[in-house]
Design an enzyme around this catalytic site. Structure first.
Site, PDB file in Angstrom:
ATOM      1  N   ASN A  10      -3.025  -3.158   2.219  1.00 54.74           N
ATOM      2  CA  ASN A  10      -3.117  -1.931   1.494  1.00 54.74           C
ATOM      3  C   ASN A  10      -2.181  -1.846   0.177  1.00 54.74           C
ATOM      4  O   ASN A  10      -0.915  -1.525   0.730  1.00 54.74           O
ATOM      5  CB  ASN A  10      -3.034  -0.750   2.731  1.00 54.74           C
ATOM      6  CG  ASN A  10      -2.991   0.547   1.893  1.00 54.74           C
ATOM      7  OD1 ASN A  10      -3.531   0.599   0.829  1.00 54.74           O
ATOM      8  ND2 ASN A  10      -2.371   1.808   2.395  1.00 54.74           N
ATOM      9  N   LYS A  12      -2.023   0.350  -1.994  1.00 56.42           N
ATOM     10  CA  LYS A  12      -1.621   1.859  -2.373  1.00 56.42           C
ATOM     11  C   LYS A  12      -1.743   1.910  -3.947  1.00 56.42           C
ATOM     12  O   LYS A  12      -2.461   1.194  -4.485  1.00 56.42           O
ATOM     13  CB  LYS A  12      -0.273   2.171  -1.950  1.00 56.42           C
ATOM     14  CG  LYS A  12       0.019   1.765  -0.297  1.00 56.42           C
ATOM     15  CD  LYS A  12       1.177   2.622   0.063  1.00 56.42           C
ATOM     16  CE  LYS A  12       1.257   1.962   1.769  1.00 56.42           C
ATOM     17  NZ  LYS A  12       2.300   2.975   2.288  1.00 56.42           N
ATOM     18  N   HIS A  95      -6.029   7.397   5.579  1.00 53.54           N
ATOM     19  CA  HIS A  95      -4.625   6.848   5.506  1.00 53.54           C
ATOM     20  C   HIS A  95      -3.706   7.999   5.709  1.00 53.54           C
ATOM     21  O   HIS A  95      -3.744   9.343   5.277  1.00 53.54           O
ATOM     22  CB  HIS A  95      -4.310   6.154   4.324  1.00 53.54           C
ATOM     23  CG  HIS A  95      -3.074   5.446   4.439  1.00 53.54           C
ATOM     24  ND1 HIS A  95      -1.945   5.904   4.200  1.00 53.54           N
ATOM     25  CD2 HIS A  95      -2.654   4.165   4.900  1.00 53.54           C
ATOM     26  CE1 HIS A  95      -0.806   5.233   4.235  1.00 53.54           C
ATOM     27  NE2 HIS A  95      -1.460   4.208   4.792  1.00 53.54           N
ATOM     28  N   SER A 209       5.344  -1.209   8.381  1.00 49.32           N
ATOM     29  CA  SER A 209       6.486  -2.093   8.418  1.00 49.32           C
ATOM     30  C   SER A 209       6.252  -3.553   8.898  1.00 49.32           C
ATOM     31  O   SER A 209       7.230  -3.957   9.378  1.00 49.32           O
ATOM     32  CB  SER A 209       8.102  -1.510   8.706  1.00 49.32           C
ATOM     33  OG  SER A 209       8.040  -0.340   7.872  1.00 49.32           O
TER      34      SER A 209
HETATM   35  C1  PEP Z   1       0.311   1.134   5.116  1.00 45.52           C
HETATM   36  O1  PEP Z   1       0.569   2.145   4.309  1.00 45.52           O
HETATM   37  O2  PEP Z   1      -0.706   1.217   5.435  1.00 45.52           O
HETATM   38  C2  PEP Z   1       1.585   0.331   5.503  1.00 45.52           C
HETATM   39  C3  PEP Z   1       1.471  -0.227   6.906  1.00 45.52           C
HETATM   40  O3  PEP Z   1       2.594   0.218   4.871  1.00 45.52           O
HETATM   41  P1  PEP Z   1       4.030  -0.395   5.082  1.00 45.52           P
HETATM   42  O4  PEP Z   1       3.590  -1.856   5.521  1.00 45.52           O
HETATM   43  O5  PEP Z   1       4.524  -0.621   3.772  1.00 45.52           O
HETATM   44  O6  PEP Z   1       4.766   0.228   6.236  1.00 45.52           O
END
Ligand code: PEP
Length: 255
Positions: A10, A12, A95, A209
């Site tokens: 993702n 973003k 999301h 994360s």
């Molecule tokens: C997300 O926003 O879908 C996500 C999992 O972000 P991150 O891996 O940066 O925590």
């Protein structure tokens, strides 16, 4: 039943056309395992360039949101038929950033998901609790409420992403045991709504994360079928390392 691992990025609001092109050229040039499904979800503006590069690559292309109407006076929105027209096969729905910052509710997320599936898109339906909800012992109540809409969806075109909000973009990851507990609970909820057989086929991704260093441990849990990756999907070496972690586990399971 063996569910294939899925690793979805993702992006973003990162990577316009030129960065998307550079990323995908690098990803396509690298050797890629064939026993893991891989999807990238760039911003809308970069989808046409990504679609051209990914044709016949085996890598899926996803959008980050979709409207529930086909067309009309909805300034700034993009519809499922428009995504299909670009050969987009996947879409993230619900999301937590859309829920927290853009007024997404369980109801609007469900409408988007149904419309996307009607258009043959596979939906990555996100849900997860806040830190306050977890600390108040309300995690399973929240997940039950959020998952309550999944029974109306087609399990063949559904992926669920459990993303505890306190773990998204924070560097703080759920422990493998916390992830497994939530995933098993969600699979039981799916079984209650769709039947056990269908529930066993739906992939449940962990998101929050995920990094090369923790991916294998998380993905080795029995109900964790891969990951929805934010920050670590923006860089080819780290995204590839997460894909390899899933491939390694898949190879172990099939041998
Ligand atoms: C997300 O926003 O879908 C996500 C999992 O972000 P991150 O891996 O940066 O925590």
């Amino acid at each position: 039943m063996v569910r294939r691992y899925l690793v979805a990025g993702n992006w973003k609001m990162h990577k316009g056309v030129s960065e998307t092109t550079a990323f995908l050229e690098q990803l396509l040039a690298a050797k890629r395992p064939r026993n893991v499904d891989v999807v990238v979800c760039p911003p809308y503006i970069s989808l046409p360039a990504a679609a051209m590069l990914l044709t016949r690559s085996g890598i899926g292309l996803g959008a980050q949101n979709v409207h529930w109407e086909s067309s009309g006076a909805f300034t700034g929105e993009i519809s499922a038929p428009m995504l299909r027209d670009l050969e987009v096969g996947w879409v993230i729905v619900g999301h937590s950033e859309r829920r927290a910052l853009f007024g997404e509710t369980d109801e609007t997320a469900a409408k988007r998901a149904r419309r996307a599936q009607d258009e043959e898109l596979t939906v990555i339906f996100c849900l997860g609790e806040t830190l306050e909800e977890r600390e108040a012992g309300a995690t399973m109540d929240v997940l039950r409420r959020q998952a309550g809409v999944l029974g109306d969806l087609d399990p063949a075109k559904l992926v669920v992403a459990y993303e505890p909000i306190w773990a998204i973009g924070t560097g703080r990851t759920a422990t493998p045991a916390q992830a497994q507990e939530a995933h098993a609970f969600l699979r039981a909820e799916l079984a209650g709504q769709l039947g056990q057989e269908a529930a066993n086929t739906v992939r449940i991704l962990y998101g929050g994360s995920v990094k090369p260093a923790n991916a294998a441990e998380l993905f080795s849990q029995p109900d964790v079928d891969g990951g929805l990756i934010g920050g670590a999907s923006l860089d080819v070496p780290s995204f590839s390392a997460i894909i390899r972690a899933a491939a390694h586990l898949a190879a172990g399971e099939s041998s």
